[in-house]
Design a protein around this motif. Sequence first.
Motif, PDB file in Angstrom:
ATOM      1  N   LEU A  41       0.833  -1.200   0.000  1.00  0.00           N
ATOM      2  CA  LEU A  41       0.000   0.000   0.000  1.00  0.00           C
ATOM      3  C   LEU A  41       0.871   1.255   0.000  1.00  0.00           C
ATOM      4  N   SER A  42       1.962   1.214   0.754  1.00  0.00           N
ATOM      5  CA  SER A  42       2.867   2.372   0.779  1.00  0.00           C
ATOM      6  C   SER A  42       3.503   2.570  -0.595  1.00  0.00           C
ATOM      7  N   ALA A  43       3.835   1.460  -1.256  1.00  0.00           N
ATOM      8  CA  ALA A  43       4.393   1.561  -2.614  1.00  0.00           C
ATOM      9  C   ALA A  43       3.332   2.116  -3.558  1.00  0.00           C
ATOM     10  N   ALA A  44       2.093   1.626  -3.407  1.00  0.00           N
ATOM     11  CA  ALA A  44       0.989   2.087  -4.269  1.00  0.00           C
ATOM     12  C   ALA A  44       0.756   3.594  -4.068  1.00  0.00           C
ATOM     13  N   ARG A  45       0.839   4.038  -2.815  1.00  0.00           N
ATOM     14  CA  ARG A  45       0.624   5.470  -2.505  1.00  0.00           C
ATOM     15  C   ARG A  45       1.679   6.325  -3.210  1.00  0.00           C
ATOM     16  N   ARG A  46       2.931   5.842  -3.120  1.00  0.00           N
ATOM     17  CA  ARG A  46       4.040   6.592  -3.734  1.00  0.00           C
ATOM     18  C   ARG A  46       3.819   6.707  -5.251  1.00  0.00           C
ATOM     19  N   LEU A  47       3.418   5.599  -5.875  1.00  0.00           N
ATOM     20  CA  LEU A  47       3.202   5.600  -7.327  1.00  0.00           C
ATOM     21  C   LEU A  47       1.999   6.479  -7.683  1.00  0.00           C
TER      22      LEU A  47
END
Length: 342
Positions: A41-47
């Motif tokens: 989710l943190s990776a998705a937020r960054r993207l």
Amino acid sequence: QAITLPEVGSGAPTDAASYRGVWAFAEWRHGRVHAVSYELLSAARRLADKKGVSCAAVLLGENLRDRASELLRYGADVVYVVDHPALRHFTDEAYSRCLVELVRRHKPEILLAGATSIGRSFIPRVAAMLQTGLTADCTDLDISDEGLLLQTRPAFGGNVMATIICPYGRPQMATVRPRVMRPVLDPRNGRVESVTLPEEVFRTRVQVLQVIPEEDTTAKLSEAEVIISGGRGLQKAENFRMVEELARLFKGAVGASRSVVEEGWVPVSHQVGQTGQTVSPTLYMAIGISGAIQHIVGMQGSKIVVAVNKDPEAPIFDVASCGVVADLFEFVPAFIERIRRG
Ligand code: FAD
């Protein structure tokens, strides 16, 4: 250099431009949200921030209660929840149909999932049902200048890091190994949305009769703060007991190179590397491990790496914060003795 995949023929959606947003599939296991969900989710937020779009999580299961709201603390604008008795245990059929149905309704442009036993099992099926591409086992994700997902993963036996794009199929799909991405707390006033799907989505030919938990050495390794790992330099199974003793003294987990696993000294659940586990402990100690690239890709996220090897040219020293050039049969017993004395 980016590799461009061939066009996905009839599967490429004609309305690709209408796909928007970045999704993370959140895993529900044994009554709790699996740690990989927060990392994804943190990776998705960054993207999503990079693309200027929204970020969502998807949670499938039964009796999810208020657990979905935990995901809101990691950057989700919305958490889609499907709560149904048929989702009590994971089955490929029900999970893939649910996720496909949600994707068809909401059309996310990017969909991430964990390269866990569950993700590895049903995500390729989802990609096939949606007729889109999938890059498995990514170690890095980014957005290109054209707004496409850059999916980086080891290729050719770990000898190159390939960056792959999927220009045609939608959503662009990737799995990521646990502990490769860092979870970042980022609450955004998001919302939890309960979704009701047609009953036929849940119909499955598989009936789970019983779940027998196995001794989970795997989880212990991937969650350990200290890992003491041994390699072929230990020469035989009896000598590997030194590694286990050190791990006990550090209250850590035991890791191993693939050579050690192939020799049958420890089970495969201890293997670190490209075809083993990805770990990122605070301390990783490599004893008698040469540092082949296939091993390095599994442990390079460790904060402190201590390597013990008699060969000063061993590649493991390239990633070590502290290197001990010594015969392990002299160093390790003396080290154990020193720790025991306190
Ligand atoms: P070796 O390479 O034999 O190294 C032994 C080391 O011990 C040497 O550096 C030597 O100097 C040192 N040594 C020997 N005696 C002593 C002593 N007395 N004191 C101190 N040091 C000593 N490997 C993995 O680990 N994980 C994976 O997931 C993985 N996946 C792979 C996937 C593919 C597709 C392929 C092709 C390979 C994969 N490998 C993997 C294998 C990898 O390429 C290496 O062969 C393996 O990691 C080597 O294991 P090792 O370091 O224990 O053994």
